[in-house]
Design a protein around this motif. Structure first.
Motif, PDB file in Angstrom:
ATOM      1  N   LYS A  72       0.820  -1.300  -0.049  1.00 34.57           N
ATOM      2  CA  LYS A  72      -0.182   0.180  -0.111  1.00 34.57           C
ATOM      3  C   LYS A  72       0.864   1.345   0.146  1.00 34.57           C
ATOM      4  N   GLN A  73       1.949   1.373   0.866  1.00 39.08           N
ATOM      5  CA  GLN A  73       2.735   2.326   1.069  1.00 39.08           C
ATOM      6  C   GLN A  73       3.491   2.668  -0.411  1.00 39.08           C
ATOM      7  N   TYR A  74       4.025   1.465  -1.067  1.00 39.19           N
ATOM      8  CA  TYR A  74       4.651   1.484  -2.157  1.00 39.19           C
ATOM      9  C   TYR A  74       4.086   2.072  -3.313  1.00 39.19           C
ATOM     10  N   LYS A  75       2.742   1.728  -3.558  1.00 36.31           N
ATOM     11  CA  LYS A  75       1.936   2.188  -4.436  1.00 36.31           C
ATOM     12  C   LYS A  75       1.320   3.647  -4.467  1.00 36.31           C
ATOM     13  N   SER A  76       1.469   3.972  -3.172  1.00 36.34           N
ATOM     14  CA  SER A  76       0.961   5.526  -2.998  1.00 36.34           C
ATOM     15  C   SER A  76       2.059   6.342  -3.197  1.00 36.34           C
ATOM     16  N   MET A  77       3.373   5.799  -3.597  1.00 29.32           N
ATOM     17  CA  MET A  77       4.189   6.743  -4.298  1.00 29.32           C
ATOM     18  C   MET A  77       4.465   6.933  -5.766  1.00 29.32           C
ATOM     19  N   ILE A  78       3.483   6.168  -6.441  1.00 28.16           N
ATOM     20  CA  ILE A  78       3.399   6.094  -7.752  1.00 28.16           C
ATOM     21  C   ILE A  78       2.051   6.498  -8.315  1.00 28.16           C
ATOM     22  N   ALA A 102     -11.193  10.468  -3.308  1.00 29.04           N
ATOM     23  CA  ALA A 102     -11.456   9.565  -2.145  1.00 29.04           C
ATOM     24  C   ALA A 102     -10.765   8.251  -1.824  1.00 29.04           C
ATOM     25  N   CYS A 103     -10.343   7.969  -3.169  1.00 30.65           N
ATOM     26  CA  CYS A 103      -9.600   6.761  -2.939  1.00 30.65           C
ATOM     27  C   CYS A 103      -8.192   6.901  -2.242  1.00 30.65           C
ATOM     28  N   GLU A 110     -11.159  19.882   0.334  1.00 29.77           N
ATOM     29  CA  GLU A 110      -9.809  19.493  -0.237  1.00 29.77           C
ATOM     30  C   GLU A 110      -9.745  18.617  -1.571  1.00 29.77           C
ATOM     31  N   SER A 111     -11.049  17.685  -1.759  1.00 29.75           N
ATOM     32  CA  SER A 111     -11.036  17.021  -2.997  1.00 29.75           C
ATOM     33  C   SER A 111     -11.200  17.881  -3.999  1.00 29.75           C
TER      34      SER A 111
END
Length: 323
Positions: A72-78, A102-103, A110-111
């Motif tokens: 999850k953290q890995y993919k959040s950087m891409i 929202a995802c 903010e959105s």
């Protein structure tokens, strides 16, 4: 510093080996062109980079974090821009952006603010109430890019982003990619349009049959291409005499003739090239032009993926003139 690193990656689909011990390093801040022929394993490599699929063997790390360690953290950087937007045609553009916001944990003001800002950045600020299915191909690609930037990722991966776009939209897309690179983002672009890669990217990797066959700074790659290219000798007469002279030269491995131009595959150092030219002139052969054929990304791509000789001979007649 390596931002993304693929180490000894192997991936099978049944008995078919899509990636064979693939190794790749993407340096932080680079704008990396990732190219290869159809079936080379490019799409599989991109899916592994993004964490969509996992390798059978090998390790993937992003900023030192292993993919398996915290997906999850890995993919959040891409941020990922696919070659096809997907099944969101019944969404309005604003709804599409808010759904993905929202995802990423954004909602409310903010959105809304993020949606307005990113749509303006990609030039879709007047398309908020349009349905996705009503957008042109170029607009859909811009929307996909806006969506990929919602979480402000340090790494952006774009799969064939300019394929099928008109020249103006391709230009606009390249401008945006250049701006994002200037802002410090690391960008990987997979493309079949080699001119776009050579004009835009700082680094390049060429994949063939599941392995990287060349990788490096694009300026260095282009120097290497030129050094391996044929020499074109333009004559001011006495072409037959020049051909006979060149046939006696041990470093001339082959030649082709077109009109008053002779193209030779010369295996020698720059000093030996200069000596060849000097001997030709001293022998009374009227040379009016002598230079290596200019390198191009297309030429190295064709040579590395098995079509180099076709390119070299294609525009020349491999026969001697009558005069």
């Amino acid at each position: 510093m390596s931002m993304l690193k693929l180490s000894n990656i192997t991936k099978f689909y049944g008995h078919f080996c899509a990636l064979d011990d693939l190794n790749l390093k993407i340096q932080e801040g680079s704008l990396y062109g990732f190219v290869g022929p159809n079936g080379a394993g490019k799409t599989t490599a991109i899916k592994i980079m993004t964490g969509i699929i996992y390798p059978d063997e090998g390790e993937v790390t992003l900023n030192g974090m292993r993919l398996e360690e915290d997906p999850k953290q890995y993919k959040s950087m891409i941020g990922y821009v696919p070659d096809d937007l997907g099944i969101y045609n019944n969404f309005k553009v604003s709804e599409y952006m808010q759904f993905f916001a929202a995802c990423c944990g954004l909602d409310g003001i903010e959105s809304d603010n993020k949606t307005v800002k990113l749509l303006k950045y990609v030039g879709l600020e007047d398309k908020e109430d349009f349905y996705v299915e009503a957008l042109s191909k170029g607009m859909k690609q811009k929307l996909a890019l806006a969506r990929a930037l919602i979480n402000d990722p340090p790494l952006l991966i774009m799969d064939e982003p300019t394929s099928g776009l008109d020249p103006r939209t391709r230009y606009e897309f390249k401008q945006i990619a250049g701006e994002l690179s200037d802002q410090g983002k690391t960008i990987i672009i997979s493309s079949h349009i080699l001119n776009d890669i050579s004009e835009l990217c700082t680094d390049i990797g060429i994949i063939d049959q599941g392995s990287i066959v060349m990788s490096g700074r694009i300026t260095e790659v282009m120097k290497m291409v030129t050094a391996e290219n044929p020499i074109i000798i333009s004559m001011a007469g006495k072409v037959t005499q020049a051909i006979k002279f060149l046939k006696e030269e041990k470093n001339v491995k082959s030649m082709a003739i077109k009109g008053s131009d002779i193209m030779i595959n010369f295996h020698g150092r720059p000093k030996e090239e200069a000596e060849l030219l000097k001997r030709m002139i001293e022998s009374g052969i009227p040379v009016r032009g002598f230079s290596r054929e200019k390198g191009s990304l297309e030429s190295i791509f064709m040579q590395l993926t098995g079509h180099g000789e076709e390119r070299i001979i294609s525009s020349y007649d491999a026969s001697e003139p009558d005069n």
